[in-house]
Design a protein around this motif. Structure first.
Motif, PDB file in Angstrom:
ATOM      1  N   TRP A  23       0.823  -1.212   0.000  1.00  9.45           N
ATOM      2  CA  TRP A  23       0.000   0.000   0.000  1.00  9.45           C
ATOM      3  C   TRP A  23       0.861   1.267   0.000  1.00  9.45           C
ATOM      4  CZ3 TRP A  23      -4.428  -0.350  -1.952  1.00  9.45           C
ATOM      5  CH2 TRP A  23      -5.246  -1.459  -1.737  1.00  9.45           C
ATOM      6  N   LYS A  24       2.045   1.200   0.618  1.00 10.01           N
ATOM      7  CA  LYS A  24       2.964   2.336   0.524  1.00 10.01           C
ATOM      8  C   LYS A  24       3.439   2.526  -0.917  1.00 10.01           C
ATOM      9  CE  LYS A  24       4.791   2.110   5.249  1.00 10.01           C
ATOM     10  NZ  LYS A  24       6.000   1.847   6.088  1.00 10.01           N
ATOM     11  N   VAL A  25       3.752   1.409  -1.574  1.00  6.66           N
ATOM     12  CA  VAL A  25       4.135   1.477  -2.988  1.00  6.66           C
ATOM     13  C   VAL A  25       2.999   2.049  -3.818  1.00  6.66           C
ATOM     14  CG1 VAL A  25       4.668   0.068  -5.020  1.00  6.66           C
ATOM     15  CG2 VAL A  25       5.836  -0.368  -2.851  1.00  6.66           C
ATOM     16  N   CYS A  26       1.781   1.622  -3.488  1.00  6.91           N
ATOM     17  CA  CYS A  26       0.611   2.132  -4.212  1.00  6.91           C
ATOM     18  C   CYS A  26       0.490   3.645  -4.050  1.00  6.91           C
ATOM     19  CB  CYS A  26      -0.646   1.436  -3.695  1.00  6.91           C
ATOM     20  SG  CYS A  26      -2.137   1.811  -4.643  1.00  6.91           S
ATOM     21  N   SER A  27       0.837   4.159  -2.872  1.00  7.91           N
ATOM     22  CA  SER A  27       0.767   5.609  -2.660  1.00  7.91           C
ATOM     23  C   SER A  27       1.801   6.338  -3.513  1.00  7.91           C
ATOM     24  CB  SER A  27       0.967   5.934  -1.178  1.00  7.91           C
ATOM     25  OG  SER A  27       2.293   5.700  -0.761  1.00  7.91           O
ATOM     26  N   VAL A  28       2.990   5.734  -3.677  1.00 10.73           N
ATOM     27  CA  VAL A  28       4.030   6.351  -4.511  1.00 10.73           C
ATOM     28  C   VAL A  28       3.615   6.359  -5.978  1.00 10.73           C
ATOM     29  CG1 VAL A  28       6.413   6.169  -5.320  1.00 10.73           C
ATOM     30  CG2 VAL A  28       5.881   5.715  -2.928  1.00 10.73           C
ATOM     31  N   THR A  29       3.192   5.197  -6.483  1.00 11.09           N
ATOM     32  CA  THR A  29       2.813   5.115  -7.891  1.00 11.09           C
ATOM     33  C   THR A  29       1.568   5.961  -8.176  1.00 11.09           C
ATOM     34  OG1 THR A  29       1.576   3.081  -7.410  1.00 11.09           O
ATOM     35  CG2 THR A  29       3.831   2.837  -8.210  1.00 11.09           C
ATOM     36  N   SER A  30       0.693   6.049  -7.193  1.00 11.42           N
ATOM     37  CA  SER A  30      -0.496   6.881  -7.367  1.00 11.42           C
ATOM     38  C   SER A  30      -0.121   8.360  -7.465  1.00 11.42           C
ATOM     39  CB  SER A  30      -1.465   6.672  -6.204  1.00 11.42           C
ATOM     40  OG  SER A  30      -1.941   5.343  -6.181  1.00 11.42           O
ATOM     41  N   THR A 198      10.454   5.358   0.226  1.00 12.17           N
ATOM     42  CA  THR A 198       9.591   4.170   0.293  1.00 12.17           C
ATOM     43  C   THR A 198      10.070   2.999  -0.554  1.00 12.17           C
ATOM     44  OG1 THR A 198       7.658   5.580   0.696  1.00 12.17           O
ATOM     45  CG2 THR A 198       7.241   3.338  -0.083  1.00 12.17           C
ATOM     46  N   LEU A 199      10.418   3.245  -1.803  1.00 14.53           N
ATOM     47  CA  LEU A 199      10.653   2.158  -2.754  1.00 14.53           C
ATOM     48  C   LEU A 199      11.928   1.378  -2.447  1.00 14.53           C
ATOM     49  CD1 LEU A 199       9.676   3.831  -6.166  1.00 14.53           C
ATOM     50  CD2 LEU A 199       8.285   2.336  -4.717  1.00 14.53           C
ATOM     51  N   ARG A 200      11.823   0.071  -2.478  1.00 12.25           N
ATOM     52  CA  ARG A 200      12.996  -0.789  -2.342  1.00 12.25           C
ATOM     53  C   ARG A 200      13.596  -1.049  -3.719  1.00 12.25           C
ATOM     54  NH1 ARG A 200       9.617  -5.292   1.089  1.00 12.25           N
ATOM     55  NH2 ARG A 200       9.184  -4.014   2.964  1.00 12.25           N
ATOM     56  N   ARG A 201      14.842  -1.399  -3.709  1.00 15.46           N
ATOM     57  CA  ARG A 201      15.483  -1.773  -4.975  1.00 15.46           C
ATOM     58  C   ARG A 201      14.872  -3.076  -5.481  1.00 15.46           C
ATOM     59  NH1 ARG A 201      20.005   1.179  -6.176  1.00 15.46           N
ATOM     60  NH2 ARG A 201      20.842   2.438  -4.464  1.00 15.46           N
ATOM     61  N   MET A 202      14.644  -3.132  -6.786  1.00 14.65           N
ATOM     62  CA  MET A 202      14.098  -4.339  -7.401  1.00 14.65           C
ATOM     63  C   MET A 202      15.189  -5.033  -8.203  1.00 14.65           C
ATOM     64  SD  MET A 202      10.430  -2.801  -8.728  1.00 14.65           S
ATOM     65  CE  MET A 202       9.920  -4.368  -9.441  1.00 14.65           C
ATOM     66  N   PRO A 203      15.130  -6.358  -8.300  1.00 10.41           N
ATOM     67  CA  PRO A 203      16.152  -7.056  -9.090  1.00 10.41           C
ATOM     68  C   PRO A 203      16.111  -6.623 -10.547  1.00 10.41           C
ATOM     69  CG  PRO A 203      14.348  -8.534  -8.461  1.00 10.41           C
ATOM     70  CD  PRO A 203      14.155  -7.271  -7.696  1.00 10.41           C
ATOM     71  N   ARG A 204      17.272  -6.452 -11.134  1.00 10.14           N
ATOM     72  CA  ARG A 204      17.362  -6.007 -12.522  1.00 10.14           C
ATOM     73  C   ARG A 204      17.131  -7.170 -13.468  1.00 10.14           C
ATOM     74  NH1 ARG A 204      22.588  -1.849 -12.377  1.00 10.14           N
ATOM     75  NH2 ARG A 204      21.809  -0.577 -10.636  1.00 10.14           N
ATOM     76  N   GLY A 205      16.602  -6.857 -14.625  1.00 10.05           N
ATOM     77  CA  GLY A 205      16.371  -7.865 -15.636  1.00 10.05           C
ATOM     78  C   GLY A 205      17.658  -8.234 -16.347  1.00 10.05           C
ATOM     79  N   PRO A 206      17.594  -9.184 -17.253  1.00 11.27           N
ATOM     80  CA  PRO A 206      18.793  -9.583 -17.995  1.00 11.27           C
ATOM     81  C   PRO A 206      19.307  -8.440 -18.866  1.00 11.27           C
ATOM     82  CG  PRO A 206      16.814 -10.539 -18.961  1.00 11.27           C
ATOM     83  CD  PRO A 206      16.403  -9.912 -17.671  1.00 11.27           C
ATOM     84  N   LYS A 207      20.633  -8.356 -18.993  1.00  8.17           N
ATOM     85  CA  LYS A 207      21.235  -7.285 -19.797  1.00  8.17           C
ATOM     86  C   LYS A 207      21.058  -7.603 -21.277  1.00  8.17           C
ATOM     87  CE  LYS A 207      24.560  -5.649 -16.388  1.00  8.17           C
ATOM     88  NZ  LYS A 207      25.974  -5.301 -16.119  1.00  8.17           N
ATOM     89  N   GLN A 208      20.124  -6.924 -21.883  1.00  7.55           N
ATOM     90  CA  GLN A 208      19.819  -7.124 -23.292  1.00  7.55           C
ATOM     91  C   GLN A 208      19.890  -5.791 -24.016  1.00  7.55           C
ATOM     92  OE1 GLN A 208      15.915  -8.829 -22.896  1.00  7.55           O
ATOM     93  NE2 GLN A 208      16.673 -10.889 -22.584  1.00  7.55           N
ATOM     94  N   PRO A 209      20.285  -5.797 -25.279  1.00  4.19           N
ATOM     95  CA  PRO A 209      20.453  -4.538 -26.011  1.00  4.19           C
ATOM     96  C   PRO A 209      19.126  -3.823 -26.239  1.00  4.19           C
ATOM     97  CG  PRO A 209      20.653  -6.418 -27.494  1.00  4.19           C
ATOM     98  CD  PRO A 209      20.617  -6.970 -26.101  1.00  4.19           C
ATOM     99  N   VAL A 210      19.200  -2.496 -26.293  1.00  4.09           N
ATOM    100  CA  VAL A 210      18.033  -1.668 -26.581  1.00  4.09           C
ATOM    101  C   VAL A 210      17.858  -1.560 -28.087  1.00  4.09           C
ATOM    102  CG1 VAL A 210      17.057   0.645 -26.371  1.00  4.09           C
ATOM    103  CG2 VAL A 210      18.293  -0.362 -24.446  1.00  4.09           C
ATOM    104  N   ASP A 211      16.637  -1.697 -28.546  1.00  3.74           N
ATOM    105  CA  ASP A 211      16.329  -1.635 -29.982  1.00  3.74           C
ATOM    106  C   ASP A 211      16.217  -0.170 -30.414  1.00  3.74           C
ATOM    107  OD1 ASP A 211      15.528  -2.114 -32.563  1.00  3.74           O
ATOM    108  OD2 ASP A 211      13.500  -2.745 -32.032  1.00  3.74           O
ATOM    109  N   ALA A 212      17.391   0.472 -30.599  1.00  2.41           N
ATOM    110  CA  ALA A 212      17.410   1.903 -30.934  1.00  2.41           C
ATOM    111  C   ALA A 212      16.772   2.161 -32.294  1.00  2.41           C
ATOM    112  CB  ALA A 212      18.846   2.419 -30.915  1.00  2.41           C
ATOM    113  N   LEU A 213      17.055   1.316 -33.287  1.00  3.20           N
ATOM    114  CA  LEU A 213      16.495   1.520 -34.622  1.00  3.20           C
ATOM    115  C   LEU A 213      14.981   1.372 -34.601  1.00  3.20           C
ATOM    116  CD1 LEU A 213      16.821   1.988 -37.639  1.00  3.20           C
ATOM    117  CD2 LEU A 213      17.270  -0.481 -37.919  1.00  3.20           C
ATOM    118  N   GLY A 214      14.493   0.373 -33.879  1.00  5.64           N
ATOM    119  CA  GLY A 214      13.049   0.193 -33.783  1.00  5.64           C
ATOM    120  C   GLY A 214      12.368   1.383 -33.142  1.00  5.64           C
ATOM    121  N   ASN A 215      12.959   1.904 -32.049  1.00  9.10           N
ATOM    122  CA  ASN A 215      12.399   3.088 -31.406  1.00  9.10           C
ATOM    123  C   ASN A 215      12.367   4.279 -32.350  1.00  9.10           C
ATOM    124  OD1 ASN A 215      11.783   2.979 -28.307  1.00  9.10           O
ATOM    125  ND2 ASN A 215      13.525   1.631 -28.598  1.00  9.10           N
TER     126      ASN A 215
END
Length: 487
Positions: A23-30, A198-215
């Protein structure tokens, strides 16, 4: 989850602690949604004041709004991927900081194009917030309580839209247009501070390249179609930019498909939305965004341009929309524990269509306000119900891996609908009176001219509501087709 202790049901300590944090996280995102929602809805009502200050023509007036939507839409998936790589908490908080600085500078704009540039910078910060807020709240809540958290989260957008129109009208009439942007500064600092605490650190996802051309290709394609829509509304279909913009979009669309099929980690990954349920649910979200996004803007212009009221009165007049959303979203979230998100999405789509159909039949300036208010309220209730059901349905079905980029794609689809909604609505509306009188629509001074011009504008409002009504019905059909297959 509950356990029986001494013949009584008790909540396990770890579950209670998780819910407290959730609910604390909900208050931040809200707070994030409120910040962005207020910023958008205040400008929707106060746009005529800004247009008159800068003596902006219809093309410039369009891009004060569209610049934010375009950049925000094109960068959502990008920042979903960046957050997977660099950390969701860090990117989310940086979004607050950037949005706050851009709001401060926007109020200092010396000309309309500097304002447009600051709106683009705001959009980058907003993309960092939006691409991560839903993922953060999904991670914080247990699956069985997610619909409740999502109902409150979506409901805060309604609170923002409830506050924004009245606040925007009041600021425009009293403090000056600069405060439309400066009011975001203290709110942004509060959100940044509370989020950092409030926010805790979240685990990072796998290191994958950003699709710059697609963006880049997605940004170029959306820019082209928006330029075409903007020109069609401000200068007419005879403008050479209209066919050029359409041609560029037609060329880029298949090129995007080709590039994305070959990209190792595409910004638009069709494999993530290959199932019928996700595909139809996202198409329903796309249609709802088109039908919903421009409603407050169009209605505010209606009351100012057609009925000749001031910005504050126009802000009060559109309140039934956010009131409906504010009431329906948390109710739908609570009901979601007993009614499926699928049913909520269908019911919400049909209510939205019913509200827009009412507005389509009540554009005559002599129509009593209470009838228009009913249409606005029903449309607001429909959107609040749909968003809660649809968001819960989609997020519960997404794969756990690369949740950030997939959610960014979901939001991008919705935002493309928002961009097209504003561009399409303004084009249909301004096109009804012709290029010569188009500037009077944005400046909300058309009601001071001849009754003939007002009659033309009423026809434009009927056409605009008619287009949105048709799209809302299509969204209801897509929502009905989004039932998950039973294995």
């Amino acid at each position: 989850m509950y356990v029986i202790v001494g013949g009584m049901l008790e909540v396990p300590p770890d579950h209670a602690a998780r819910m407290s944090y959730a609910w604390k996280v909900c208050s931040v995102t809200s707070l994030g949604l409120i910040l962005i929602g207020v910023a958008g809805s205040t400008l929707n009502v106060a746009l005529p004041t800004v247009v008159r200050h800068f003596s902006a023509d219809p093309f410039q007036s369009n891009w004060i709004l569209l610049s934010f939507l375009l950049v925000n839409t094109a960068s959502l998936v990008f920042f979903g991927r960046i957050a997977d790589l660099l950390g969701r908490r860090e990117v989310y908080l940086l979004g607050f900081a950037l949005f706050t600085v851009a709001s401060l500078l926007a109020g200092l704009s010396p000309n309309v194009w500097f304002l447009v540039a600051m709106r683009m910078l705001q959009a980058v910060g907003a993309a960092m917030i939006l691409a991560n807020g839903t993922v953060i709240i999904t991670d914080a809540f247990p699956p069985e309580r997610l619909s409740q958290g999502m109902g409150v989260y979506i409901g805060t957008m309604s609170v923002a839209q409830l506050t924004g129109p009245t606040l925007g009208g009041l600021i425009a009439e009293t403090a000056g247009w600069q405060w439309i942007f400066w009011v975001n500064v203290p709110a942004g600092l509060i959100a940044l501070t509370w989020g950092a605490i409030t926010l805790r650190r979240m685990p990072r996802g796998p290191k994958q390249p950003v699709d710059a051309l697609g963006n880049a290709l997605v940004f170029a394609a959306l820019s082209a179609v928006l330029l075409a829509l903007s020109e069609a509304g401000s200068r007419g279909l005879s403008s050479p930019i209209v066919p050029v913009g359409v041609a560029v979009f037609v060329v880029l669309a298949p090129l995007i498909v080709l590039v994305e099929r070959r990209a190792s980690h595409p910004v638009l990954d069709p494999r993530l939305f290959g199932g019928r349920m996700l595909a139809c649910a996202n198409l329903a979200s796309f249609c709802n965004a088109i039908a919903r996004a421009s409603l407050i803007l169009v209605v505010a212009l209606y009351f100012q341009a057609a009925r000749g009221v001031d910005a504050f009165a126009a802000g009060l007049s559109v309140l039934p929309v956010p009131v409906g959303m504010a009431l329906a979203s948390p109710v739908a979230g609570s009901v979601g524990r007993r009614v499926s998100p699928y049913a909520l999405a269908i019911g919400g789509s049909l209510m939205s269509a019913a509200g827009l159909g009412t507005l389509m039949l009540t554009t005559d300036p002599a129509t009593p306000y209470w009838i228009i208010g009913i249409g606005l309220f029903v449309a607001g209730c429909g959107s609040g119900t749909f968003l809660t059901g649809n968001t819960t349905q989609v997020m519960a079905a997404l794969p756990a891996g690369s949740l950030g980029v997939v959610n960014g794609f979901r939001l991008m689809i919705m935002n493309v609908g928002i961009v097209l909604s504003v561009g399409l609505s303004l084009s249909v509306l301004a096109g009804s009176v012709g290029p010569e009188l188009g500037a009077q629509v944005y400046a909300a001074t058309l009601s001071e001219l001849s009754p003939v011009a007002v009659d033309l504008l009423m026809d434009g409002f009927r056409r605009t509501y008619g287009v949105l009504f048709g799209v809302a019905l299509t969204g209801a059909l897509m929502a009905a087709l989004a039932r998950a297959r039973r294995g």
